[in-house]
Motif scaffolding. Structure first.
Motif, mmCIF file in Angstrom:
data_model
loop_
_atom_site.group_PDB
_atom_site.id
_atom_site.type_symbol
_atom_site.label_atom_id
_atom_site.label_comp_id
_atom_site.label_asym_id
_atom_site.label_seq_id
_atom_site.Cartn_x
_atom_site.Cartn_y
_atom_site.Cartn_z
ATOM 1 N N SER A 51 -47.000 43.742 18.130
ATOM 2 C CA SER A 51 -45.624 43.767 17.204
ATOM 3 C C SER A 51 -44.777 43.467 18.098
ATOM 4 O O SER A 51 -44.342 44.322 18.679
ATOM 5 N N ASP A 52 -43.530 42.659 17.424
ATOM 6 C CA ASP A 52 -42.191 42.945 17.431
ATOM 7 C C ASP A 52 -41.600 43.726 16.244
ATOM 8 O O ASP A 52 -40.070 43.863 16.677
ATOM 9 N N ASN A 53 -42.073 44.293 15.618
ATOM 10 C CA ASN A 53 -41.881 45.231 14.275
ATOM 11 C C ASN A 53 -41.374 46.512 15.558
ATOM 12 O O ASN A 53 -41.548 46.711 16.862
ATOM 13 N N ASP A 54 -40.095 47.255 14.567
ATOM 14 C CA ASP A 54 -39.749 48.488 15.534
ATOM 15 C C ASP A 54 -40.543 49.183 15.143
ATOM 16 O O ASP A 54 -41.116 49.350 14.304
ATOM 17 N N PHE A 55 -40.766 49.808 16.761
ATOM 18 C CA PHE A 55 -41.936 51.076 16.616
ATOM 19 C C PHE A 55 -41.789 52.309 15.885
ATOM 20 O O PHE A 55 -40.492 53.207 16.507
ATOM 21 N N ASP A 56 -42.015 52.288 15.064
ATOM 22 C CA ASP A 56 -41.139 53.793 14.654
ATOM 23 C C ASP A 56 -41.735 55.275 14.353
ATOM 24 O O ASP A 56 -41.998 55.740 14.059
ATOM 25 N N LYS A 57 -43.350 54.993 15.574
ATOM 26 C CA LYS A 57 -44.459 56.022 15.870
ATOM 27 C C LYS A 57 -43.332 57.521 16.064
ATOM 28 O O LYS A 57 -44.355 58.601 16.095
ATOM 29 N N VAL A 58 -42.312 56.962 16.964
ATOM 30 C CA VAL A 58 -42.165 58.681 17.805
ATOM 31 C C VAL A 58 -41.457 58.869 17.007
ATOM 32 O O VAL A 58 -41.849 60.317 16.715
ATOM 33 N N GLU A 59 -40.613 58.499 15.993
ATOM 34 C CA GLU A 59 -39.975 59.503 14.688
ATOM 35 C C GLU A 59 -41.082 60.262 13.846
ATOM 36 O O GLU A 59 -40.791 61.657 13.842
ATOM 37 N N LYS A 60 -41.917 59.997 13.894
ATOM 38 C CA LYS A 60 -42.897 60.243 12.824
ATOM 39 C C LYS A 60 -43.591 61.055 13.828
ATOM 40 O O LYS A 60 -44.490 62.017 13.407
ATOM 41 N N ASN A 67 -42.987 62.919 16.281
ATOM 42 C CA ASN A 67 -41.660 64.440 16.453
ATOM 43 C C ASN A 67 -42.045 65.285 14.781
ATOM 44 O O ASN A 67 -41.884 66.337 15.026
ATOM 45 N N ARG A 68 -41.905 64.400 13.326
ATOM 46 C CA ARG A 68 -42.045 65.527 12.516
ATOM 47 C C ARG A 68 -43.326 65.650 12.311
ATOM 48 O O ARG A 68 -43.492 66.942 11.566
ATOM 49 N N LEU A 69 -44.429 65.282 12.699
ATOM 50 C CA LEU A 69 -46.068 65.977 12.251
ATOM 51 C C LEU A 69 -45.478 66.937 13.672
ATOM 52 O O LEU A 69 -46.342 67.980 12.974
ATOM 53 N N TYR A 70 -45.183 66.626 14.423
ATOM 54 C CA TYR A 70 -44.760 67.888 15.254
ATOM 55 C C TYR A 70 -43.948 68.734 15.136
ATOM 56 O O TYR A 70 -43.915 70.663 14.530
ATOM 57 N N GLU A 71 -42.630 68.694 14.253
ATOM 58 C CA GLU A 71 -42.277 70.033 13.555
ATOM 59 C C GLU A 71 -42.734 70.305 12.301
ATOM 60 O O GLU A 71 -42.496 72.003 12.060
ATOM 61 N N SER A 72 -43.545 69.935 11.721
ATOM 62 C CA SER A 72 -43.392 70.529 10.530
ATOM 63 C C SER A 72 -45.041 71.415 10.833
ATOM 64 O O SER A 72 -45.098 72.257 9.896
ATOM 65 N N ASP A 73 -45.092 71.601 11.924
ATOM 66 C CA ASP A 73 -46.583 72.138 12.418
ATOM 67 C C ASP A 73 -47.771 71.937 11.461
ATOM 68 O O ASP A 73 -48.848 72.927 12.000
ATOM 69 N N GLY A 74 -48.313 71.516 11.088
ATOM 70 C CA GLY A 74 -49.037 70.348 10.421
ATOM 71 C C GLY A 74 -50.212 70.372 11.513
ATOM 72 O O GLY A 74 -51.326 70.218 10.641
ATOM 73 N N TYR A 75 -50.292 70.775 12.333
ATOM 74 C CA TYR A 75 -51.575 69.516 13.566
ATOM 75 C C TYR A 75 -51.941 71.184 13.570
ATOM 76 O O TYR A 75 -52.726 70.853 13.898
#
Length: 215
Positions: free
Chosen positions: A142-151, A153-161
């Motif tokens: 799609s042409d929508n803004d690609f917001d997965k980069v920020e998400k 990075n949030r996953l990485y920072e949360s250590d939830g993985y």
């Protein structure tokens, strides 16, 4: 008693059916790339074999577009068939690029990570080291803004993985493989990676046409 050629055909039929069951749907071109590559008549042979399996009622088939080859599936037709087929091209591409010491460990569609849902989680095992390299797969169509980069990075920072089942098998945080449609769109995503990838995660951006050509 079946001949060697018949036994080979039976084995290949079984492998095709198992692949269709695992991946939920495959096209003629995808089956050709996975099981019939190697000769000019590969696609013809694949079409003939798939037609035979269809006539035997082993598989079902449909087209999501008149310009596309048949899709083959078992049971109920997937609700987002075109999306699924595009995602399975990534599986075919990864399979065809396996090295001699590598084997596919997993390919899980629509993988929920809490912060976000990846279109797929792919795992490739190194049979020498025993470690598995995981990748998150994202289809960008799609042409929508690609917001997965920020998400991511949030996953990485949360250590939830670290609580995910695959974290103990991985040798690092997974690569994020983004499959998109045009060079213009790739440039936009790369710009977003430059801006939002504060933790230096590994992003790979590739066009879906490049994947299909390599297959």
């Amino acid at each position: 008693m079946p001949s060697a050629a018949q036994l080979k055909g039976f084995h290949r039929d079984r492998e095709i059916l198992l692949a269709i069951e695992k991946l939920q749907a495959l096209t003629t071109d995808q089956v050709t790339a996975l099981f019939f590559e190697g000769s000019e008549s590969s696609q013809r042979k694949a079409r003939e074999r798939l037609l035979k399996l269809y006539q035997m009622k082993k598989i079902k088939r449909c087209r999501y577009s008149l310009n596309e080859p048949y899709c083959y599936y078992l049971g109920r037709k997937h609700g987002r068939l075109e999306h699924l087929i595009e995602l399975n091209w990534v599986y075919v591409w990864l399979t065809n690029n396996l090295r001699s010491w590598e084997q596919f460990y997993c390919f899980k569609h629509e993988y929920n990570l809490g912060v976000l849902q990846a279109d797929a989680l792919a795992g490739i095992r190194n049979t020498v080291t025993g470690k598995t390299k995981f990748s998150f797969v994202e289809l960008d169509r799609s042409d929508n803004d690609f917001d997965k980069v920020e998400k991511y990075n949030r996953l990485y920072e949360s250590d939830g993985y670290t609580r995910q089942w695959w974290s103990e098998l991985a040798d690092r945080f997974p690569n994020i493989l983004v499959v998109t449609t045009t060079e213009r769109r790739r440039a936009k995503i790369l710009e977003r990676v430059k801006q939002d990838n504060v933790n230096g995660l590994e992003f790979t951006i590739i066009l879906n046409d490049e994947i299909k050509r390599e297959c």
